[in-house]
Motif scaffolding. Structure first.
Motif, PDB file in Angstrom:
ATOM      1  N   PHE A  27     -15.982  20.145   4.242  1.00 21.48           N
ATOM      2  CA  PHE A  27     -15.171  21.061   5.053  1.00 21.48           C
ATOM      3  C   PHE A  27     -13.908  21.482   4.321  1.00 21.48           C
ATOM      4  O   PHE A  27     -13.383  22.570   4.545  1.00 21.48           O
ATOM      5  N   ARG A  28     -13.447  20.627   3.428  1.00 23.24           N
ATOM      6  CA  ARG A  28     -12.238  20.960   2.672  1.00 23.24           C
ATOM      7  C   ARG A  28     -12.441  22.211   1.823  1.00 23.24           C
ATOM      8  O   ARG A  28     -11.533  23.015   1.646  1.00 23.24           O
ATOM      9  N   LYS A  29     -13.643  22.384   1.263  1.00 22.21           N
ATOM     10  CA  LYS A  29     -13.950  23.576   0.473  1.00 22.21           C
ATOM     11  C   LYS A  29     -14.293  24.758   1.368  1.00 22.21           C
ATOM     12  O   LYS A  29     -13.986  25.901   1.049  1.00 22.21           O
ATOM     13  N   TRP A  30     -14.954  24.485   2.470  1.00 19.51           N
ATOM     14  CA  TRP A  30     -15.451  25.559   3.318  1.00 19.51           C
ATOM     15  C   TRP A  30     -14.370  26.154   4.216  1.00 19.51           C
ATOM     16  O   TRP A  30     -14.365  27.358   4.452  1.00 19.51           O
ATOM     17  N   TYR A  31     -13.493  25.309   4.729  1.00 22.76           N
ATOM     18  CA  TYR A  31     -12.525  25.756   5.740  1.00 22.76           C
ATOM     19  C   TYR A  31     -11.138  25.207   5.405  1.00 22.76           C
ATOM     20  O   TYR A  31     -10.761  24.108   5.845  1.00 22.76           O
ATOM     21  N   SER A  32     -10.383  25.956   4.646  1.00 22.97           N
ATOM     22  CA  SER A  32      -9.083  25.455   4.189  1.00 22.97           C
ATOM     23  C   SER A  32      -8.131  25.214   5.358  1.00 22.97           C
ATOM     24  O   SER A  32      -7.265  24.330   5.287  1.00 22.97           O
ATOM     25  N   GLU A  33      -8.272  25.990   6.436  1.00 22.21           N
ATOM     26  CA  GLU A  33      -7.378  25.789   7.582  1.00 22.21           C
ATOM     27  C   GLU A  33      -7.609  24.418   8.223  1.00 22.21           C
ATOM     28  O   GLU A  33      -6.662  23.775   8.677  1.00 22.21           O
ATOM     29  N   LEU A  34      -8.849  23.978   8.265  1.00 20.38           N
ATOM     30  CA  LEU A  34      -9.148  22.653   8.807  1.00 20.38           C
ATOM     31  C   LEU A  34      -8.616  21.576   7.862  1.00 20.38           C
ATOM     32  O   LEU A  34      -8.032  20.577   8.311  1.00 20.38           O
ATOM     33  N   HIS A  35      -8.812  21.775   6.578  1.00 18.45           N
ATOM     34  CA  HIS A  35      -8.260  20.839   5.594  1.00 18.45           C
ATOM     35  C   HIS A  35      -6.755  20.695   5.759  1.00 18.45           C
ATOM     36  O   HIS A  35      -6.211  19.580   5.795  1.00 18.45           O
ATOM     37  N   ASP A  36      -6.061  21.818   5.870  1.00 20.32           N
ATOM     38  CA  ASP A  36      -4.601  21.780   5.984  1.00 20.32           C
ATOM     39  C   ASP A  36      -4.161  21.032   7.238  1.00 20.32           C
ATOM     40  O   ASP A  36      -3.204  20.249   7.210  1.00 20.32           O
ATOM     41  N   GLU A  37      -4.861  21.276   8.356  1.00 20.81           N
ATOM     42  CA  GLU A  37      -4.490  20.617   9.608  1.00 20.81           C
ATOM     43  C   GLU A  37      -4.756  19.118   9.542  1.00 20.81           C
ATOM     44  O   GLU A  37      -3.917  18.304   9.957  1.00 20.81           O
ATOM     45  N   VAL A  38      -5.935  18.732   9.016  1.00 20.47           N
ATOM     46  CA  VAL A  38      -6.266  17.307   8.949  1.00 20.47           C
ATOM     47  C   VAL A  38      -5.306  16.587   8.002  1.00 20.47           C
ATOM     48  O   VAL A  38      -4.876  15.460   8.279  1.00 20.47           O
ATOM     49  N   ALA A  39      -4.937  17.236   6.898  1.00 14.31           N
ATOM     50  CA  ALA A  39      -3.961  16.632   5.994  1.00 14.31           C
ATOM     51  C   ALA A  39      -2.630  16.421   6.706  1.00 14.31           C
ATOM     52  O   ALA A  39      -2.023  15.335   6.640  1.00 14.31           O
ATOM     53  N   ALA A  40      -2.173  17.445   7.399  1.00 16.44           N
ATOM     54  CA  ALA A  40      -0.872  17.360   8.073  1.00 16.44           C
ATOM     55  C   ALA A  40      -0.865  16.258   9.127  1.00 16.44           C
ATOM     56  O   ALA A  40       0.071  15.443   9.185  1.00 16.44           O
ATOM     57  N   VAL A  41      -1.882  16.212   9.971  1.00 15.46           N
ATOM     58  CA  VAL A  41      -1.875  15.219  11.046  1.00 15.46           C
ATOM     59  C   VAL A  41      -2.117  13.815  10.515  1.00 15.46           C
ATOM     60  O   VAL A  41      -1.648  12.832  11.109  1.00 15.46           O
TER      61      VAL A  41
ATOM     62  N   ILE B 102      -5.000  10.314   1.937  1.00 17.60           N
ATOM     63  CA  ILE B 102      -5.251   9.289   2.939  1.00 17.60           C
ATOM     64  C   ILE B 102      -6.352   9.709   3.896  1.00 17.60           C
ATOM     65  O   ILE B 102      -7.110   8.868   4.386  1.00 17.60           O
ATOM     66  N   TYR B 103      -6.496  11.014   4.164  1.00 17.68           N
ATOM     67  CA  TYR B 103      -7.617  11.366   5.055  1.00 17.68           C
ATOM     68  C   TYR B 103      -8.942  11.160   4.342  1.00 17.68           C
ATOM     69  O   TYR B 103      -9.969  10.900   4.990  1.00 17.68           O
ATOM     70  N   GLU B 104      -8.948  11.222   3.019  1.00 24.28           N
ATOM     71  CA  GLU B 104     -10.177  10.891   2.275  1.00 24.28           C
ATOM     72  C   GLU B 104     -10.597   9.465   2.582  1.00 24.28           C
ATOM     73  O   GLU B 104     -11.773   9.188   2.847  1.00 24.28           O
ATOM     74  N   ALA B 105      -9.641   8.539   2.555  1.00 24.93           N
ATOM     75  CA  ALA B 105      -9.952   7.137   2.830  1.00 24.93           C
ATOM     76  C   ALA B 105     -10.377   6.939   4.284  1.00 24.93           C
ATOM     77  O   ALA B 105     -11.317   6.177   4.576  1.00 24.93           O
TER      78      ALA B 105
ATOM     79  N   PHE C 160       0.836  -1.205   0.000  1.00 22.37           N
ATOM     80  CA  PHE C 160       0.000   0.000   0.000  1.00 22.37           C
ATOM     81  C   PHE C 160       0.870   1.253   0.000  1.00 22.37           C
ATOM     82  O   PHE C 160       1.964   1.273   0.571  1.00 22.37           O
ATOM     83  N   THR C 161       0.370   2.296  -0.635  1.00 21.04           N
ATOM     84  CA  THR C 161       0.994   3.609  -0.551  1.00 21.04           C
ATOM     85  C   THR C 161      -0.067   4.680  -0.756  1.00 21.04           C
ATOM     86  O   THR C 161      -1.231   4.380  -1.039  1.00 21.04           O
ATOM     87  N   TYR C 162       0.329   5.915  -0.595  1.00 19.33           N
ATOM     88  CA  TYR C 162      -0.520   7.070  -0.912  1.00 19.33           C
ATOM     89  C   TYR C 162       0.427   8.231  -1.171  1.00 19.33           C
ATOM     90  O   TYR C 162       1.633   8.123  -0.945  1.00 19.33           O
ATOM     91  N   ALA C 163      -0.094   9.328  -1.662  1.00 19.96           N
ATOM     92  CA  ALA C 163       0.754  10.480  -1.961  1.00 19.96           C
ATOM     93  C   ALA C 163       1.140  11.159  -0.653  1.00 19.96           C
ATOM     94  O   ALA C 163       0.430  12.034  -0.150  1.00 19.96           O
TER      95      ALA C 163
END
Length: 474
Positions: free
Chosen positions: A424-438, A235-238, A225-228
């Motif tokens: 939320f990814r479209k509505w709140y980019s700061e939340l998207h960025d944090e969830v992606a990072a963590v 991976i947070y999508e999954a 398995f891998t992801y970008a």
């Protein structure tokens, strides 16, 4: 991108957008948080006379500047399909085609200066934040577009030809501002020929999925398995799709609505823990440093068996995947017998988001461009050209589809109403960025599940408590 492949820098937050405008000395009245020099006054949008041939009243000898996100779909479809179609009816329009991988970096100064183009494909990791654009009055209401006669049949409105979910997901407080064009299906992608050669079976349960990963790992020479890793939203999508499968759609609605404790819900914890185990045991070595192209190349070269992605993948790898690779996808397996949603549940979401800036010189030409895009001819040719479904009803009928797209389309049909999405990814980019990072840190063992939950919840709580952030609900 959006729901498509991601590349480029992280999307700037609303605060960064405003701060950049202040530093540049460009603060149009629509950017209400700016102070000091008000900047250039917004131009009065021009309009022409409406008629059966020109139902939206565009200025026929005016400009039509188009900017396309040059990601997994490329920009050739706009040059060869959409722009010529518009030019065939409005030959005096001054159509100017542009493409970039960095939408925000390229166009943000134009918005701040009151001189945006007529059409923007605001997609990719470097897209502008939709919520901030809506909040600051930068986007044209698309209601006249959807109420206009369709390009193909004047007796049928555009609204009647489009998947209503696409309009709903492009709306803010009930008004449509974003035209979603593609219908992206997410899942776990693999090589059908490799699976057949190795005797590997598509797993229907999480236990079988883990057994498959273990079997691939033991076979040697190929990672399961891998992801970008450099774009961990993949991976947070999954993770979130699995959370919805375990706990139902309300899990994602609560996250979107910034409900208190939404990220602490048990289905979210369970999904995060499940993927943390995949990260600890079965990842391709070096995943954290790879972008989407590198992970897909690794799969093409037989170094990894499976990766999560959207249905643009086959087109993005056209010319790169080896002959006979046989792209195919499967939905996330059943986690357990108490799952709220059945096997086959998918994350499928309209994407590749187009906007018509309100401050452009000829916004009605922008609306007309979108009307042409939503014709059956344009949408059908687009599907064939880039192996991607659109939101136009029936546009793919009779078209030649690639093996991977047929697989995704079949999975979508099988899912029926069991389709989930999040906004939320479209509505709140700061939340998207944090969830992606963590999420990246979770997969690499840098965070525990509890730490992942806490970080995501703290960011959501901060946004909920911030009066300067406009809130959206669904």
């Amino acid at each position: 991108m959006s729901a498509g492949p991601e590349s480029g820098a992280a999307r700037p937050s609303r605060r960064e957008l405003l701060r950049g405008a202040v530093l540049a000395g460009l603060c149009p009245p629509a950017l209400s948080a700016c102070v000091g020099n008000p900047g250039p006054a917004p131009r009065a949008p021009a309009s022409g006379a409406t008629s059966a041939a020109n139902p939206l009243g565009l200025v026929e000898d005016g400009p039509l500047e188009v900017w396309i996100f040059d990601g997994g779909l490329g920009d050739g479809y706009a040059r060869t399909i959409h722009e010529p179609l518009v030019a065939s009816r409005f030959p005096r329009l001054g159509i100017r085609h542009n493409a970039t991988k960095e939408i925000a970096k390229t166009l943000q100064p134009r918005f701040a200066g009151g001189d945006p183009p007529e059409v923007v494909d605001n997609s990719g990791a470097g897209a502008m934040e939709f919520g901030a654009l809506v909040q600051d009055g930068q986007l044209t209401d698309l209601t006249p577009l959807y109420d206009a006669p369709s390009w193909d049949d004047p007796a049928v409105t555009v609204r009647e030809t489009v998947d209503p979910v696409a309009i709903e997901l492009g709306s803010y407080d009930g008004r449509p501002y974003v035209m979603n064009y593609t219908n992206t299906v997410w899942g776990i992608w693999y090589s059908r020929s490799l699976f057949e050669a190795e005797g590997w079976q598509v797993p229907r349960t999480w236990a079988r999925f883990l057994e498959l990963c273990e079997s691939i790992k033991r076979s040697g020479g190929i990672a399961p398995f891998t992801y970008a890793g450099r774009h961990p939203q993949y991976i947070y999508e999954a993770i979130l799709t699995l959370a919805a499968k375990i706990g139902g759609r309300q899990v994602l609605r609560d996250i979107d609505n910034l409900e208190e404790g939404a990220w602490r819900a048990e289905p979210v914890r369970q999904a995060a823990a499940a993927f943390a185990e995949i990260g600890a045991k079965y990842l391709l070595q070096g995943t954290a440093g790879l972008d989407h192209v590198q992970t897909q190349t690794a799969q093409n070269r037989g170094r990894v068996a499976m990766l999560p992605c959207g249905s643009w993948l086959e087109n993005e790898q056209r010319g790169s995947a080896p002959e006979g690779f046989g792209y195919a996808m499967f939905p996330l397996p059943d986690f357990g017998p108490s799952d709220a949603m059945p096997y086959g549940t998918l994350h499928a979401q309209p994407g590749e988001e187009y906007i018509v800036p309100a401050g452009s010189a000829n916004p009605r030409a922008g609306l007309e461009y979108l009307r042409a895009m939503l014709s059956r001819q344009a949408a059908g040719r687009f599907t064939e050209a880039v192996s991607t479904l659109t939101v136009v009803k029936g546009a793919s009928e009779g078209r030649v589809l690639g093996q991977g797209l047929r697989s995704a389309s079949a999975a979508l049909v099988a899912a029926g109403e069991n389709v989930v999405s999040f906004l939320f990814r479209k509505w709140y980019s700061e939340l998207h960025d944090e969830v992606a990072a963590v999420s990246g840190q979770l997969m690499n063992g840098g965070l525990t599940v509890e730490q992942w939950v806490d970080r995501a919840q703290r960011k959501a709580d901060m946004l909920r408590a911030d009066p300067s952030v406009r809130k959206f609900t669904r």
